[in-house]
Scaffold this motif. Structure first.
Motif, short mmCIF file in Angstrom:
data_model
loop_
_atom_site.label_atom_id
_atom_site.label_comp_id
_atom_site.label_asym_id
_atom_site.label_seq_id
_atom_site.Cartn_x
_atom_site.Cartn_y
_atom_site.Cartn_z
N SER A 32 34.95 44.13 38.48
CA SER A 32 35.75 42.94 38.91
C SER A 32 34.78 41.61 39.29
CB SER A 32 35.32 43.84 41.15
OG SER A 32 35.70 42.36 41.84
N MET A 33 33.42 41.68 38.60
CA MET A 33 32.62 40.96 39.15
C MET A 33 32.63 40.10 37.38
SD MET A 33 31.33 40.29 41.58
CE MET A 33 30.11 38.79 41.20
N LEU A 92 40.62 36.01 44.54
CA LEU A 92 41.48 36.79 44.74
C LEU A 92 42.35 37.77 43.97
CD1 LEU A 92 43.63 34.51 46.81
CD2 LEU A 92 42.22 36.50 47.85
N LEU A 93 42.08 37.24 41.98
CA LEU A 93 42.44 37.62 40.94
C LEU A 93 41.54 38.96 40.84
CD1 LEU A 93 43.45 34.81 38.73
CD2 LEU A 93 45.50 36.54 39.32
N LEU A 98 40.43 46.14 41.73
CA LEU A 98 40.08 47.03 42.86
C LEU A 98 40.92 47.36 43.89
CD1 LEU A 98 37.32 44.86 43.76
CD2 LEU A 98 36.78 46.64 42.51
N ILE A 99 42.41 46.91 44.28
CA ILE A 99 43.19 47.75 44.99
C ILE A 99 44.82 48.25 43.89
CG2 ILE A 99 46.07 46.34 46.01
CD1 ILE A 99 44.35 43.51 46.39
N PHE A 100 44.03 48.02 42.77
CA PHE A 100 45.32 48.92 42.64
C PHE A 100 44.83 50.24 41.29
CE2 PHE A 100 47.69 45.16 40.89
CZ PHE A 100 48.32 45.40 40.77
N LEU A 101 43.01 49.99 41.23
CA LEU A 101 42.64 51.08 41.81
C LEU A 101 42.61 52.10 42.82
CD1 LEU A 101 41.02 53.07 39.70
CD2 LEU A 101 38.62 51.65 40.36
N MET A 102 41.90 51.30 44.14
CA MET A 102 42.22 52.83 44.86
C MET A 102 43.27 53.45 45.63
SD MET A 102 40.32 50.68 48.84
CE MET A 102 39.74 51.94 49.71
N ILE A 103 44.61 52.77 44.86
CA ILE A 103 46.05 53.33 45.34
C ILE A 103 46.18 55.18 44.60
CG2 ILE A 103 48.58 53.58 44.77
CD1 ILE A 103 48.12 50.52 45.05
N PRO A 104 45.35 54.95 43.31
CA PRO A 104 45.27 56.46 42.76
C PRO A 104 44.03 57.43 43.32
CG PRO A 104 44.97 54.77 41.08
CD PRO A 104 45.00 54.02 42.65
#
Length: 146
Positions: A32-33, A92-93, A98-104
């Protein structure tokens, strides 16, 4: 996405679940960073932070009339808002992975990670987000990301 993350998590299956979540949080923070650093105008933001420091020093040292003070406050505020504007899009990008990884990961880690404390402390989310925040701050400081 769940299959890929699940396969990668199974490859590290010899590690305890809490350690794997800490690794996921650290890797997520690094990725992310990196995205944020690549997408944000780092040089421009660093220059603006220097200008803002000068504006704040002038503001704090001001002893003149209210009209001059208003101009100094306006200059400082404009620099702050410009910095926010420059950082917001890349920020935001950089959240999307992070959001897509947090789901699985939420699907993989349904059991408590620790056996002590309240429910919120035992779950995956607390440990992942805590590591994510701390690792992001460390990366930001070490690599001098604006």
């Amino acid at each position: 996405m769940t299959d890929i993350v699940g396969t990668m998590d199974m490859a590290a299956g010899f590690l305890p679940p809490l350690v794997r979540v800490i690794l996921w949080g650290s890797l997520s923070a690094g990725f992310s960073m990196w995205i944020y650093a690549m997408l944000s105008p780092q040089r421009k933001m660093a220059g603006m932070k220097t200008s803002q420091k000068g504006a704040r020093e002038a503001l704090l040292a001001h002893e003149g009339d209210f009209k001059e003070l208003t101009a100094l406050v306006r200059a400082d505020l404009m620099l702050s808002l410009t910095l926010i504007g420059l950082a917001l899009g890349p920020f935001l990008l950089s959240l999307l992975p992070l959001i897509f990884l947090m789901i699985p990961l939420t699907e993989l880690y349904t059991a408590p990670l620790v056996s002590f404390g309240p429910d919120w402390l035992q779950g995956f989310e607390f440990w992942y987000i805590s590591v994510l925040v701390v690792a992001s701050i460390v990366i930001k400081v070490v690599f001098k990301i604006a």
